[in-house]
Design a protein around this motif. Sequence first.
Motif, PDB file in Angstrom:
ATOM      1  N   GLY A   1      -2.083  11.591   8.796  1.00  0.00           N
ATOM      2  CA  GLY A   1      -1.488  12.557   7.873  1.00  0.00           C
ATOM      3  C   GLY A   1      -2.290  12.695   6.605  1.00  0.00           C
ATOM      4  N   THR A   2      -3.009  13.815   6.460  1.00  0.00           N
ATOM      5  CA  THR A   2      -3.855  14.024   5.280  1.00  0.00           C
ATOM      6  C   THR A   2      -3.856  15.513   4.910  1.00  0.00           C
ATOM      7  N   ARG A   3      -4.534  15.817   3.783  1.00  0.00           N
ATOM      8  CA  ARG A   3      -4.829  17.213   3.430  1.00  0.00           C
ATOM      9  C   ARG A   3      -6.347  17.424   3.445  1.00  0.00           C
ATOM     10  N   LEU A   4      -7.042  16.521   4.088  1.00  0.00           N
ATOM     11  CA  LEU A   4      -8.506  16.588   4.080  1.00  0.00           C
ATOM     12  C   LEU A   4      -8.989  17.906   4.696  1.00  0.00           C
ATOM     13  N   GLY A   5      -9.913  18.555   4.010  1.00  0.00           N
ATOM     14  CA  GLY A   5     -10.447  19.821   4.491  1.00  0.00           C
ATOM     15  C   GLY A   5      -9.696  21.022   3.975  1.00  0.00           C
ATOM     16  N   LEU A   6      -8.465  20.817   3.504  1.00  0.00           N
ATOM     17  CA  LEU A   6      -7.637  21.940   3.047  1.00  0.00           C
ATOM     18  C   LEU A   6      -7.650  22.081   1.540  1.00  0.00           C
TER      19      LEU A   6
ATOM     20  N   SER B   1      -6.247  13.313   0.339  1.00  0.00           N
ATOM     21  CA  SER B   1      -7.279  14.300   0.655  1.00  0.00           C
ATOM     22  C   SER B   1      -8.650  13.683   0.394  1.00  0.00           C
ATOM     23  N   GLU B   2      -9.001  13.503  -0.904  1.00  0.00           N
ATOM     24  CA  GLU B   2     -10.342  12.988  -1.192  1.00  0.00           C
ATOM     25  C   GLU B   2     -10.465  11.484  -0.980  1.00  0.00           C
ATOM     26  N   ASN B   3      -9.341  10.788  -0.911  1.00  0.00           N
ATOM     27  CA  ASN B   3      -9.420   9.333  -0.738  1.00  0.00           C
ATOM     28  C   ASN B   3      -8.812   8.848   0.580  1.00  0.00           C
ATOM     29  N   VAL B   4      -9.033   9.634   1.627  1.00  0.00           N
ATOM     30  CA  VAL B   4      -8.649   9.190   2.971  1.00  0.00           C
ATOM     31  C   VAL B   4      -9.432   7.922   3.335  1.00  0.00           C
ATOM     32  N   ARG B   5     -10.545   7.723   2.632  1.00  0.00           N
ATOM     33  CA  ARG B   5     -11.339   6.513   2.868  1.00  0.00           C
ATOM     34  C   ARG B   5     -10.547   5.236   2.616  1.00  0.00           C
ATOM     35  N   ASN B   6      -9.388   5.357   1.972  1.00  0.00           N
ATOM     36  CA  ASN B   6      -8.559   4.170   1.755  1.00  0.00           C
ATOM     37  C   ASN B   6      -7.677   3.827   2.957  1.00  0.00           C
ATOM     38  N   LEU B   7      -7.824   4.555   4.060  1.00  0.00           N
ATOM     39  CA  LEU B   7      -7.029   4.244   5.259  1.00  0.00           C
ATOM     40  C   LEU B   7      -7.170   2.777   5.685  1.00  0.00           C
ATOM     41  N   PRO B   8      -8.397   2.226   5.772  1.00  0.00           N
ATOM     42  CA  PRO B   8      -8.477   0.814   6.180  1.00  0.00           C
ATOM     43  C   PRO B   8      -7.755  -0.125   5.220  1.00  0.00           C
ATOM     44  N   PHE B   9      -7.687   0.239   3.943  1.00  0.00           N
ATOM     45  CA  PHE B   9      -7.006  -0.625   2.979  1.00  0.00           C
ATOM     46  C   PHE B   9      -5.485  -0.472   3.108  1.00  0.00           C
ATOM     47  N   ASN B  10      -5.029   0.748   3.412  1.00  0.00           N
ATOM     48  CA  ASN B  10      -3.619   0.927   3.755  1.00  0.00           C
ATOM     49  C   ASN B  10      -3.262   0.025   4.937  1.00  0.00           C
ATOM     50  N   ALA B  11      -4.145   0.000   5.923  1.00  0.00           N
ATOM     51  CA  ALA B  11      -3.901  -0.829   7.113  1.00  0.00           C
ATOM     52  C   ALA B  11      -3.911  -2.313   6.744  1.00  0.00           C
ATOM     53  N   GLY B  12      -4.819  -2.705   5.848  1.00  0.00           N
ATOM     54  CA  GLY B  12      -4.913  -4.104   5.434  1.00  0.00           C
ATOM     55  C   GLY B  12      -3.642  -4.567   4.738  1.00  0.00           C
ATOM     56  N   PHE B  13      -3.120  -3.729   3.833  1.00  0.00           N
ATOM     57  CA  PHE B  13      -1.874  -4.100   3.147  1.00  0.00           C
ATOM     58  C   PHE B  13      -0.706  -4.133   4.141  1.00  0.00           C
ATOM     59  N   ALA B  14      -0.666  -3.165   5.033  1.00  0.00           N
ATOM     60  CA  ALA B  14       0.391  -3.171   6.049  1.00  0.00           C
ATOM     61  C   ALA B  14       0.321  -4.453   6.865  1.00  0.00           C
ATOM     62  N   ALA B  15      -0.897  -4.860   7.203  1.00  0.00           N
ATOM     63  CA  ALA B  15      -1.097  -6.085   7.982  1.00  0.00           C
ATOM     64  C   ALA B  15      -0.586  -7.293   7.204  1.00  0.00           C
ATOM     65  N   ALA B  16      -0.953  -7.385   5.930  1.00  0.00           N
ATOM     66  CA  ALA B  16      -0.598  -8.552   5.125  1.00  0.00           C
ATOM     67  C   ALA B  16       0.914  -8.681   4.938  1.00  0.00           C
ATOM     68  N   TYR B  17       1.595  -7.550   4.822  1.00  0.00           N
ATOM     69  CA  TYR B  17       3.028  -7.585   4.527  1.00  0.00           C
ATOM     70  C   TYR B  17       3.881  -7.443   5.786  1.00  0.00           C
ATOM     71  N   GLY B  18       3.360  -7.889   6.925  1.00  0.00           N
ATOM     72  CA  GLY B  18       4.244  -8.011   8.083  1.00  0.00           C
ATOM     73  C   GLY B  18       3.781  -7.366   9.377  1.00  0.00           C
ATOM     74  N   LEU B  19       2.901  -6.372   9.277  1.00  0.00           N
ATOM     75  CA  LEU B  19       2.503  -5.706  10.519  1.00  0.00           C
ATOM     76  C   LEU B  19       1.533  -6.572  11.321  1.00  0.00           C
ATOM     77  N   GLY B  20       0.728  -7.360  10.618  1.00  0.00           N
ATOM     78  CA  GLY B  20      -0.268  -8.190  11.304  1.00  0.00           C
ATOM     79  C   GLY B  20      -1.518  -7.389  11.617  1.00  0.00           C
ATOM     80  N   LYS B  21      -2.653  -8.096  11.729  1.00  0.00           N
ATOM     81  CA  LYS B  21      -3.932  -7.395  11.860  1.00  0.00           C
ATOM     82  C   LYS B  21      -4.035  -6.585  13.166  1.00  0.00           C
ATOM     83  N   GLU B  22      -3.539  -7.177  14.253  1.00  0.00           N
ATOM     84  CA  GLU B  22      -3.730  -6.517  15.546  1.00  0.00           C
ATOM     85  C   GLU B  22      -2.943  -5.203  15.612  1.00  0.00           C
ATOM     86  N   ARG B  23      -1.676  -5.275  15.187  1.00  0.00           N
ATOM     87  CA  ARG B  23      -0.870  -4.053  15.234  1.00  0.00           C
ATOM     88  C   ARG B  23      -1.353  -3.038  14.202  1.00  0.00           C
ATOM     89  N   ALA B  24      -1.903  -3.532  13.075  1.00  0.00           N
ATOM     90  CA  ALA B  24      -2.423  -2.614  12.055  1.00  0.00           C
ATOM     91  C   ALA B  24      -3.634  -1.856  12.607  1.00  0.00           C
TER      92      ALA B  24
END
Lengths: 468, 450
Positions: free
Chosen positions: B90-95, B343-366
């Motif tokens: 879910g992004t606005r990238l390109g728009l 939009s311009e900071n979609v590059r933070n997706l891996p960090f969103n995943a990292g925080f999700a992992a740390a707070y309960g999702l775990g690395k594999e599911r993230a």
Amino acid sequence: MIFKRLSLFSGLVMTLGLFSASLSSAQSNVVNDVLIRGATVLTITNGTLQNTDVLVQDGVITAIGTDLRAPGGIKTIDADGQYLMPGIVDAHSHIALSSVNEGSSPVTSEVTMEDVVNPYHIGIYRALAGGVTTSHLMHGSANVIGGQNETIKLRWGMINPDDLRFKGAPRTIKFALGENPTRNHGRRGSSGSQPGIRPSSRMGVEAVLRDAFSEARNYMREWADYESAKLNHPRQTSPPYNERLEVIADIMRGEILVHCHSYRADEILMLMRVLEDFGVHNITFQHANEGFKVAPELAAFGAGASVFADWWSYKFEVYYSTAYNATILTRNGVVTSINSDSGELNRHLYHEAAKTQRYGDLSDDEALSLITINPAMQLGIADRVGSIEVGKDGDLVLFDKHPLSVYAIAQKTFVDGVQYFDRETDRDDQRLRVDPSAKLDTYMEQETGVHRFVKSEYVTLDILFEQN
Amino acid sequence: MNLILSLLLATTTLVHQQDAEQQTAKPRQGTYAITNVRIETVSGGTIDNGTIVIKADRITAVGTDVVVPEGAHVIDGTGLRVYPGMIDSGTRLGLTEIGAVQETNDSSELGDVTPQMQALSAINPNIPQIPVTRVSGVTTVIAEPSGGLLPGTAALINLVGYTPDQMHAGGVLLLVLSFPVNRTPRFFRGGSPPDDFDPDKKYREAVEKLDEIWDRAELYDRIDAAYAENPNLSTHPEYVPEMAAILPVLRGEMILMVKVNARKEIEAAIEWVQERNIKRVIFSGVSEGWRVADKLAEAGIDCLVGPIFSTPTRESDRYDRAYANIGMLADAGVNVAIRTGQSENVRNLPFNAGFAAAYGLGKERALRAVTLGPAEMFGIADDYGSIEVGKKANLMLTNGDPFEPATQVLGVFIDGFNIPIDSRHIRLYEEFLHRDEGRVQPVQVQPAVN
């Protein structure tokens, strides 16, 4: 006025005994001694110390070493395998403020954020949970010379706004260049359809600055003339007192540090020229997205830069940005910090600092300096906070993993040796008093980006008061 | 030379090897072999010291006993890892190009009911945000319109290509429904809400409107079907673009992406999609999903969750709810994917995943939530989301855990194109790190004042 209203409310609440015991006890029965044992200590200024104890007594760090003896009855925390770093210093924040911008004039140096600190703002607690212990509460960027800022410590649970003040911190003031002051004053309405006042261009911004400093210099001269004339002519009348110019005079006297909202390289150079002409040398450029283009000039002037890790392209003047900004500035010798300017971002400034290891190659100490000792230097409080040293304030945060890891979670946060956040005892419901009928559905769109246009307009516990 | 520069140069060399005379590094397809590399397949575990062969747009071999084809460009992956390219759901990238400059924003059209708007048509393939994003290992994103009740159709795009059609990934389109909200917005355009603002009334009206639109769309569907059955006997039905845009959802040919966040609205949306018998549906946002995780799991509705970097939806909530939400949903049995909403900071997706992992999702599911998870939800798991023979060559080559900030992304393949590790941000770094190096006369810099 806001102070009065708040303290009236809180006085009432206290009298009715509605405040939770844990919060009211924070003031009356403060425990500010603690021994943290066996942590990996990230001192910032003296490297990393493995398996080291840190002792805080009466709010101040008194010993750093191995196998420290706990004085009788002192609270001891076993931090084996955990990481202890200095409390994070956020050099640009708008949390805990009941208003941000006095946008009525291009120069409003007479107003101060000291008057609008809201100790109940939940943003304080959320920042603490991200390891922040000191926040620089800034006036907004509507005016070329905005209001004075307030540096606070995040003593969550205090009722009197004055209890949050960072006592002894130097006064600071907000300046702003570029799009915001020109839009707010010179180009009002859509596409500047309404008549405005100067500035409407970056040239006008410079003129407003020079006019203000010149006027203040004249004001100082008038007062100096009066003071000397008074010696021979006791009935000499004084010039009219002008708070706005008094504050600008204090800037020229070196008593107030300038923190200037800025983006483009040209305007950064312009302000340094203006300040040089008026003998002002304490300057930190806030945001400074194009600071990297004039890093050698910034270093030569001794100016600081307080930047975002990766924000760009949200407005035109940040279109030619790079996420490598902090690295380029650091490598060119500029004292650089990374700030939040956001109630979301200030919860993970340690992660923002870590981004300099993706966008650049800063060492762990260099990266962590961006959110500790460097912002402390920019705020003039580096003798008190920003590193773990004997004699400094007991502002500390304990992480379960190295704070530059994306998986690190802050566990405990101390301000002056007092523990204000503990993940273990953090509650699912942060309300001070649960009212089952209270309608707290104050949901707002969470899309990142919203905050760019609507900063810090939080409502806090007054929601509760309104409901009752 | 510092570490990153040498790494950057090493990667640029990959491109230069194949075409030394090229002045401009540009994405190129060909035959590539990444050897001696740790392969995180996502679908089939980890392969140590493996080889991946890429021909044109596809992965043609994966494993430890792979023969490197003759003439292949060989990339030595010793000490490195390969992961599937990340998908942002879910992004606005390109728009949008510059947030505050209206002329560069095309994600929102006037009107409340505009389902015929096509995000794909407004994608600008050449904005600097795209290279800035893809060098982080994000290869594929949902670009979504926003605004009214039915703002249009979102599209899945690969971050390589010169036309939207070249970028369009797996033909995925999703009709966006911004489910009505029952709350007083904190921020009104141009000031505070009117005194008589009634969020309940406004919500009821919006739901009624949605129902009316859906009734009409279903009628349109019946008329259209009747005509298709008997074109000679019936008169040609009037073409209504709004209704025609909803048809594919009614017929189960397109996913309905319901944007919904608050608890009671999620509950209402679950009821609504069940009543309306929506065949393919995904919820997006879902910031209060944790309050009703069981209901979402029971309804079997997949969720695109995020941004993870958000404040809690309510003042009274635990400070880490936005980080923990997705893990709580996954624990309840909900299929989850991550969206940054950026939009311009979609590059933070891996960090969103990292925080999700740390707070309960775990690395594999993230990791799954940014790769195979969304690919399955969008119905393109045969082509995307994991490293398997026959799948699209969407990959990233890293020197470590891709969610850790200190990790460098050293190579990216999208649609088989070897992507140059180059962007405006990197170029500005290279130019300005030692700005005055190119001068013959050294610059006289004034000594520091203090």
